[in-house]
Design an enzyme around this catalytic site. Structure first.
Site, PDB file in Angstrom:
ATOM      1  N   CYS A   1      24.733 -28.386   0.328  1.00  0.00           N
ATOM      2  CA  CYS A   1      24.626 -27.931  -1.060  1.00  0.00           C
ATOM      3  C   CYS A   1      23.351 -28.409  -1.765  1.00  0.00           C
ATOM      4  CB  CYS A   1      25.896 -28.327  -1.805  1.00  0.00           C
ATOM      5  SG  CYS A   1      26.200 -27.265  -3.244  1.00  0.00           S
TER       6      CYS A   1
ATOM      7  N   LYS B   1      25.702 -35.923   3.184  1.00  0.00           N
ATOM      8  CA  LYS B   1      24.847 -35.366   2.119  1.00  0.00           C
ATOM      9  C   LYS B   1      23.824 -36.407   1.687  1.00  0.00           C
ATOM     10  CE  LYS B   1      25.687 -32.634  -2.078  1.00  0.00           C
ATOM     11  NZ  LYS B   1      26.800 -32.163  -2.919  1.00  0.00           N
TER      12      LYS B   1
ATOM     13  N   GLU C   1      31.396 -26.308   1.546  1.00  0.00           N
ATOM     14  CA  GLU C   1      31.427 -27.721   1.166  1.00  0.00           C
ATOM     15  C   GLU C   1      32.837 -28.086   0.685  1.00  0.00           C
ATOM     16  OE1 GLU C   1      29.064 -28.691  -2.334  1.00  0.00           O
ATOM     17  OE2 GLU C   1      28.875 -30.772  -1.681  1.00  0.00           O
TER      18      GLU C   1
HETATM   19  O1  LIG Z   1      22.278 -27.808  -6.951  1.00  0.00           O
HETATM   20  C1  LIG Z   1      23.146 -27.286  -7.622  1.00  0.00           C
HETATM   21  O2  LIG Z   1      22.905 -26.671  -8.650  1.00  0.00           O
HETATM   22  C2  LIG Z   1      24.574 -27.371  -7.227  1.00  0.00           C
HETATM   23  C3  LIG Z   1      24.803 -28.419  -6.190  1.00  0.00           C
HETATM   24  C4  LIG Z   1      26.225 -28.653  -5.905  1.00  0.00           C
HETATM   25  O3  LIG Z   1      27.092 -28.018  -6.439  1.00  0.00           O
HETATM   26  C5  LIG Z   1      26.572 -29.640  -4.918  1.00  0.00           C
HETATM   27  O4  LIG Z   1      25.701 -30.323  -4.384  1.00  0.00           O
HETATM   28  O5  LIG Z   1      27.749 -29.749  -4.618  1.00  0.00           O
END
Ligand SMILES: O=C(O)CCC(=O)C(=O)O
Length: 299
Positions: free
Chosen positions: A170, A128, A49
């Site tokens: 993510c 996202k 990401e």
């Molecule tokens: O869900 C999480 O704990 C981390 C998510 C995250 O870092 C993101 O979405 O960039």
């Protein structure tokens, strides 16, 4: 329900590294990693990401790019083109991590992943859909929604040599529904460019990868940023799990490339042994893959 098909064995690689403030350097790191993975035989390669920029909401607008297949103007840096060229040069399917996107028509920003085929053609993109807004007192506070807008579709991309994959980014991995829908529609893998952090990574990273795999009896790959010397404390631990929910490979927090061989027989084998996919009780609860087809994977 469609049975997931992986047409032939394939080696998948997650290229884990940390992004810096220098976009050109970040893209060259990605290039070196993808070349190394391709030379090691990988044909599907995943980047982390926000690999071309610091993972910092305040800086997103400064790094954001308009994502377009048309050639970049001379003063417009284009990660889109760098990734397309890289996929072609290395003959891989490239899941290009994510990059900050600016949409000029609406003035909105998105966190967006791009997928390319070995001919360099764009195969799809995913914005996202679930923004990372959390507040764990004294540990981790993050609010993507201060700057970003959420994507409004689920994404399934076809890799013609192998089959289809579901894409998320993510925080999207925390939501079982899109994964379930993609799996019911026949993806062989769920792929999430990611950057968890020291707090939630330690708590939930591995269990989420294994859960999405086991829930759906498909492969799951989470490709993380490595832990940088300063800045966002990325969790690393890029992970690939098999359709039985087992960890095939997992990195530490440092820069690394991890590989796994995806077996075209494994999904069917696990589904025959523990046939939950045929034992669902749609007389008691709905089949959400039938309820939700909005925008699914179709750009
Ligand atoms: O869900 C999480 O704990 C981390 C998510 C995250 O870092 C993101 O979405 O960039």
């Amino acid at each position: 329900m469609m049975c997931p098909v992986l047409k032939q064995h394939v080696k998948l690689a997650c290229v884990q590294f940390s992004s810096t403030a220098d976009k050109i350097f970040n893209v060259s790191e990605a290039r070196a990693g993808v070349i190394e993975a391709a030379n090691a035989g990988a044909r599907i390669v995943v980047l982390p990401e926000c690999f071309n920029a610091p993972y910092d909401m305040a800086l997103f607008p400064q790094y954001a790019e308009i994502l377009t297949p048309s050639p970049p103007s001379k003063d417009q840096s284009s990660t889109y083109h760098a990734l397309s060229t890289l996929a072609k040069d290395t003959n891989v399917y490239l899941i290009g991590g994510s990059i900050p996107e600016f949409e000029p028509l609406t003035g909105k920003y998105y966190n967006t992943t791009l997928a390319f085929g070995p001919d360099g053609a764009g195969l799809g993109s995913h914005r996202k859909t679930h923004l990372f807004d959390i507040d764990i007192e004294n540990k981790m506070t993050f609010r993507e929604s201060d700057v970003l807008s959420p994507g409004d579709k689920l994404t399934i991309v076809e890799l013609p040599d192998y089959g289809t994959v579901g894409l998320g980014i993510c925080y999207d991995v925390r939501f079982p529904e899109p994964a379930m829908i993609a799996a019911r529609l026949g993806v062989f893998a769920l792929i999430y460019p990611s950057a968890f952090n020291s707090t939630t990574g330690a708590l939930h990273w591995e269990v989420l990868a294994r859960s999405r795999a086991l829930d759906n009896q498909v492969y799951v790959a989470l490709c993380s940023q490595a832990l940088p010397p300063t800045g966002y404390p990325a969790w690393g631990h890029s992970i690939i799990t098999d359709p039985n929910g087992q960890v095939m490979v997992m990195a530490n927090r440092e820069k690394a490339i991890v590989y796994a061989e995806l077996d075209s027989e494994a999904i069917g084998q696990h589904r025959r042994q523990i046939p939950t996919s045929n034992q669902r009780r749609f007389d008691l609860y709905p089949d959400i893959s039938q309820l939700c087809t909005k925008g699914l994977g179709l750009d």
